[in-house]
Design a protein around this motif. Structure first.
Motif, PDB file in Angstrom:
ATOM      1  N   UNK A   1       0.806  -1.219   0.000  1.00 21.40           N
ATOM      2  CA  UNK A   1       0.000   0.000   0.000  1.00 21.40           C
ATOM      3  C   UNK A   1       0.846   1.279   0.000  1.00 21.40           C
ATOM      4  N   UNK A   2       2.131   1.160   0.294  1.00 19.52           N
ATOM      5  CA  UNK A   2       3.001   2.332   0.274  1.00 19.52           C
ATOM      6  C   UNK A   2       3.772   2.499  -1.024  1.00 19.52           C
ATOM      7  N   UNK A   3       3.623   1.565  -1.953  1.00 20.02           N
ATOM      8  CA  UNK A   3       4.435   1.587  -3.175  1.00 20.02           C
ATOM      9  C   UNK A   3       4.172   2.820  -4.034  1.00 20.02           C
TER      10      UNK A   3
ATOM     11  N   UNK B   1       6.803   5.670  -5.148  1.00 22.23           N
ATOM     12  CA  UNK B   1       7.045   5.884  -6.577  1.00 22.23           C
ATOM     13  C   UNK B   1       6.923   7.355  -6.969  1.00 22.23           C
ATOM     14  N   UNK B   2       5.991   8.084  -6.336  1.00 20.23           N
ATOM     15  CA  UNK B   2       5.721   9.462  -6.748  1.00 20.23           C
ATOM     16  C   UNK B   2       6.445  10.508  -5.906  1.00 20.23           C
ATOM     17  N   UNK B   3       6.864  10.169  -4.702  1.00 19.74           N
ATOM     18  CA  UNK B   3       7.499  11.178  -3.850  1.00 19.74           C
ATOM     19  C   UNK B   3       8.781  11.716  -4.468  1.00 19.74           C
ATOM     20  N   UNK B   4       9.632  10.828  -4.979  1.00 24.73           N
ATOM     21  CA  UNK B   4      10.891  11.261  -5.573  1.00 24.73           C
ATOM     22  C   UNK B   4      10.702  12.235  -6.723  1.00 24.73           C
ATOM     23  N   UNK B   5       9.876  11.898  -7.726  1.00 26.84           N
ATOM     24  CA  UNK B   5       9.650  12.833  -8.826  1.00 26.84           C
ATOM     25  C   UNK B   5       9.045  14.164  -8.381  1.00 26.84           C
TER      26      UNK B   5
ATOM     27  N   UNK C   1       2.718  19.898  -8.926  1.00 23.65           N
ATOM     28  CA  UNK C   1       3.511  18.721  -8.621  1.00 23.65           C
ATOM     29  C   UNK C   1       2.810  17.437  -9.022  1.00 23.65           C
ATOM     30  N   UNK C   2       1.517  17.350  -8.713  1.00 22.35           N
ATOM     31  CA  UNK C   2       0.755  16.152  -9.083  1.00 22.35           C
ATOM     32  C   UNK C   2       0.643  16.033 -10.598  1.00 22.35           C
ATOM     33  N   UNK C   3       0.507  17.170 -11.276  1.00 28.53           N
ATOM     34  CA  UNK C   3       0.430  17.160 -12.736  1.00 28.53           C
ATOM     35  C   UNK C   3       1.746  16.649 -13.338  1.00 28.53           C
TER      36      UNK C   3
END
Length: 956
Positions: free
Chosen positions: A304-306, A310-314, A412-414
């Protein structure tokens, strides 16, 4: 680019050494705590001392002594803290969870004084020779002796009167030892509980914002009082300890002592520390910044944390580039907590989240759940610079932190999910909703006067939609108006220079205006006035304008927009409710144009139209204002192809509520919906029609209104039935997935043929085999609600069982909402009672559950009765971060539209005077909204009924 990450060294020292030094004090403090708990945790000034003043609490406006003021004096400035805390994850002999600790704060005397005021709330302090602190001078300074000490409960201070003055320019060290309750109130240093494999586990965690660091240890608890923090946590051997900085290591025995590197200089509200039995996934060794996602072990094992990892770094890299500033820390821990009052908290280096805001399971969670995780992570990471590195001086400028972070969270989300087109959803998700609040006479400016925000409840009231959402428009104000790539670059540069100048410091909003002005000057942009003059009109006065354009004459006017035109605005404005309004517009055969409206009225001949032409202003709904037109242009806009359709709907409905256009004109904007398949227009129409349901779902209007919506949504329902091959596929587009939910939800609630059988059939299949839920994650919320509304106790009890056994927070949240959809009053009443039992409904979820129940027309009066009957319990036992008092009042009173409702609200205000806390403003807004609803229903009910009746009786 980041600084790299630190690998800690383990130092072997036993816990026994630490325990021996503390054990006698701990026993004494535990006894003291149990004795004092019933006395509101107060150590009163001793009355036997001739040097002690007996304190009589006063209002903040009439303080007689410094310790009766809610703001710290400017005589002392903290430099660093050294704090050791020991949370007990098991109850003591009195059945209490407690923590103990000691703290040393080094501070500089800025102005000579013989008084130390330091925040302390709900802490019991060890007495040293009759005093509750020890003071010594540093670097050769001599500390005066302590004359008297006590806890001043109303203003939450430890007060220390000295025998002589502290010398300006000298440094001193203050030591305190204390004990507090590790309560479940979701504020300060608190506990969270969960079960794993049938075993109850306890987490010690924190939520300091805005004024709860003082509940963990004595501190100068104001955002401008930045310091460096050295933290040590004592905890059971089988647990892990986390804080803002990396740990040096932990040394093992029967318990562990984990020390952390010193933090960067930072505000107290950004402190965080957690003791837990969690697992994590993280970046590989060698990464420039160590990123770790922490959660319950089962949640991590299930992956559930994957997605968050995956997105935090970018996203972090995006902000480093956007701000042109390296992430200033060596690590970014993000942790999902079973109990958490907010969505998330931007603690520097240790961001805390609700589980629904960080954890994602692709097999169970919806696209909306996924979007929520991406945008919340982006919001919190944006704060690492805008809020943490550079911090507002005082809470009156909270919008500097929150509004900007909300805006750039979409950027950031975009970046992380480019196919979602997140920037297009800003208006629908944020701006439209906040305009409804800001159109009330009881609204407030973005930036309040510093002296008006004093008490903790005043600060809490600022955490509303205006602070978070309204400022988004101003955050991208100029680049949207000027539509210039070159200017966009200069605007970003201005943020970079702002962050560089004020890093590790505090600012006021005029500091930002200065850097924006620098960008304007360097780009050679011509504005109608200076940045400060333009922007002050938007942030120092509440509300926003409605711009009226007469396309026959080219005349343009502006005035303060109010949903209730009869409401009285008693908040003065030095700008007389006049704004600099940037108008973007297009007309037949003419591409986008720009015009500044700087006065109450003006004339622009370019906006004059020929007989068959049309004009649309506020293109893309990016301006924070409403637009009205002459009748002829409105008629033509209703007939043109889809262009700014969502904006036309939203403006028309809100102008109708403000009595500026006829209600039937607003309703006519929905006639095209039977040919519409796009999400933005449908969602905008649904948002606005919700008001009609709130006002009329208990009257004779309801039947024709339902019939009309049924006719309009039937084609959409069939469109998605075909698009998904009879509901067997998931639409490819992100917004199509949302609109499929609209189609099924509206179709089932209005009785479209086949919809109810579809949803109840899916739900029944799940009931037959509870381990195999085949309902599409995107559709779960609406399917659950539809099936429970159509069913009875069997469906409700099954959903309750699934809720209690859910291991994925987003799934539990969907079920929690669906349980409020039942039409059985006794089930709703039972559900309300569950909200006061944390074993059934977690404290973090109690507010929203009550609001869900109140959203049900059958549940609304039950929820209102429940709130009134239990307000004393809710306010006193569920206070702090557990209940959003303002949220409850807003949620439960939205349907109020009669004189009887209004009188009940007034009675509630009278009955609970002095016990409203952060609900004070919300109650005033509810009174104003109820009055407006009463007037609107009286004026419009007849014509609304006639219009819906006429439309449903005529052929399609």
């Amino acid at each position: 680019m980041g600084k790299g990450f630190y690998i800690s060294k383990a130092v072997a020292v036993t816990c026994v050494v630490v325990a021996i030094a503390a054990v006698a004090t701990i026993i004494a403090l535990s006894v003291v705590y149990a004795q004092e708990k019933s006395k509101n945790e107060a150590i009163s000034p001793p009355t036997t001392s001739p040097d002690t003043t007996t304190i009589t609490p006063t209002t903040p406006s009439t303080p007689k002594e410094p310790w009766q003021r809610y703001r710290l004096p400017d005589s002392l400035a903290p430099v660093s803290y050294n704090v050791t805390l020991w949370p007990r994850l098991k109850t003591n002999a009195d059945g209490l969870y407690i923590f103990s600790g000691h703290s040393t704060v080094v501070f500089t005397c800025v102005k000579e004084t013989d008084l130390i005021l330091i925040h302390s709330n709900r802490l019991n302090l060890t007495a040293f020779e009759g005093y509750h602190a020890k003071l010594k001078g540093l670097d050769g300074a001599t500390a005066p002796s302590l004359k008297n000490t006590w806890l001043e409960v109303p203003t939450q201070y430890l007060v220390i009167q000295l025998s002589g003055p502290l010398q300006a320019g000298s440094k001193y060290e203050l030591f305190t030892e204390f004990v507090g309750e590790l309560a479940d109130d979701l504020g300060g240093f608190y506990r969270s509980e969960y079960f794993e494999d049938g075993v109850k586990k306890v987490v010690a965690t924190t939520q300091m914002q805005p004024t709860d660091a003082r509940k963990a240890f004595p501190c100068f608890d104001e955002p401008a009082m930045k310091a460096v923090f050295h933290m040590t946590l004592i905890h059971p051997q089988e647990t892990v300890a986390l804080s803002n900085a990396m740990n040096y290591g932990k040394f093992l025995s029967q318990c562990s002592n984990t020390r952390f590197e010193p933090t960067e200089i930072m505000s107290t509200y950004l402190l965080a520390f957690v003791v837990c039995d969690f697992a994590y996934i993280g970046t590989k060794p060698g990464a420039e910044v160590l990123i770790r996602i922490w959660a319950r072990r089962k949640a991590i094992e299930e992956g559930q944390g994957n997605y968050a990892l995956e997105k935090t770094g970018p996203i972090l890299s995006f902000f480093e580039n956007y701000y042109n500033s390296s992430y200033p820390l060596t690590k970014s821990d993000q942790i999902a907590l079973p109990d958490f009052s907010a969505g998330a908290m931007e603690n520097w280096g240790l961001i805390t989240y609700r589980e629904t805001a960080l954890l994602y399971n692709p097999d169970v969670s919806s696209n909306g759940d996924k979007e929520w995780v991406a945008t919340v992570i982006s919001h919190e990471l944006a704060h690492m610079w805008f809020g943490n590195l550079v911090t507002m001086k005082w809470w009156n400028d909270l919008w500097l932190n929150e509004g900007f972070a909300t805006y750039v969270s979409y950027l950031g989300a975009n970046y992380a999910e480019p196919t979602w087109k997140m920037k297009d959803l800003i208006v629908l998700n944020e701006i439209v909703g906040v305009m409804a609040v800001d159109a009330l006479a009881s609204s407030h400016p973005l930036s309040s006067k510093e002296e008006d925000i004093q008490m903790p409840e005043h600060i809490s009231e600022l955490f509303d939609s205006i602070t978070y959402s309204k400022v988004q428009y101003y955050s991208h104000y100029y680049n949207l108006i000027l539509s210039s790539v070159e200017y966009n670059q200069w605007c970003i540069i201005c943020l970079q220079t702002y962050l560089e100048e004020f890093k590790y410091k505090n600012t006021v909003y005029t500091d930002l205006w200065k850097h924006l002005q620098m960008a304007v000057d360097k780009a050679g942009i011509k504005l109608p006035s200076s940045v400060e003059v333009i922007m002050n009109r938007w942030i120092l006065q509440m509300g926003f304008p409605v711009v009226t354009i007469d396309t026959k004459t080219g005349k343009i006017t502006q005035k303060h927009f109010l949903l209730d035109p009869d409401s009285v605005v008693d908040r003065p404005s030095e700008f007389n409710y006049e704004w600099f309004v940037p108008i973007t517009w297009i007309k037949t055969g003419v591409e986008r144009q720009q015009y500044w409206l700087v006065d109450k009225e003006a004339t622009n001949n370019d906006m004059m139209l020929n007989a068959n032409d049309w004009l649309v202003a506020n293109v893309d709904m990016r301006g924070f204002y409403r637009v009205n037109y002459d009748a002829g242009n409105w008629e033509r806009l209703l007939d043109i192809p889809v262009i700014n359709r969502a904006q036309i709907i939203d403006d028309a409905f809100n102008l109708a509520r403000a009595e500026m256009v006829n209600t039937t004109l607003a309703l006519r904007t929905t006639k095209f919906l039977n040919k519409e398949v796009e999400y933005m227009p449908w969602q905008t129409a649904r948002n606005n029609l919700d008001y009609y349901f709130l006002m009329f779902d208990r009257s004779e209007v309801y039947g024709p209104m339902q019939a009309y919506i049924k006719r309009q949504v039937s084609p959409l329902f069939n469109y998605f039935k075909d698009l998904t091959l009879n509901w067997t596929k998931i639409p490819e587009s992100h917004t199509d997935q949302y609109n499929q939910v609209n189609a099924i939800s509206l179709a089932c609630s209005t009785g479209v043929k086949g919809c109810r059988d579809l949803t109840t059939g899916w739900f029944r299949e799940w009931m037959k085999n509870s381990t195999n839920n085949k309902i599409s994650p995107n559709l779960k919320s609406t399917v659950y609600c539809s099936a429970i509304a159509a069913g009875g106790v069997e469906e409700w009890d099954f959903a309750w069982s699934m809720y209690k056994n859910a291991t994925i927070a987003s799934e539990a949240e969907k079920l929690m909402h669906a349980l409020s959809c039942t039409k059985q009053p006794w089930l709703l009443n039972r559900y309300l009672q569950y909200c006061l039992d944390p074993e059934k409904i977690r404290k973090q979820d109690a507010t929203i559950t009550i609001i869900y129940i109140a959203s049900n027309p059958i549940g609304q009066p039950l929820a209102w009765d429940f709130i009134r009957a239990n307000w004393n319990h809710i306010f006193n036992d569920y206070g702090g971060g557990s209940f959003s008092f303002g949220g409850i009042i807003n949620g439960v009173t939205k349907r109020f539209s009669t004189e009887f409702d209004y009188k009940q609200l007034l009675q509630f205000k009278e009955d609970n005077a002095g016990q409203l806390g952060s609900a004070t403003t919300a109650l005033e807004q509810a009174l104003e909204r109820t009055k407006a609803n009463m007037n609107w229903v009286a004026m419009n009910k007849k014509q609304v009924l006639e219009w819906f009746t006429s439309e449903t009786s005529s052929p399609v």
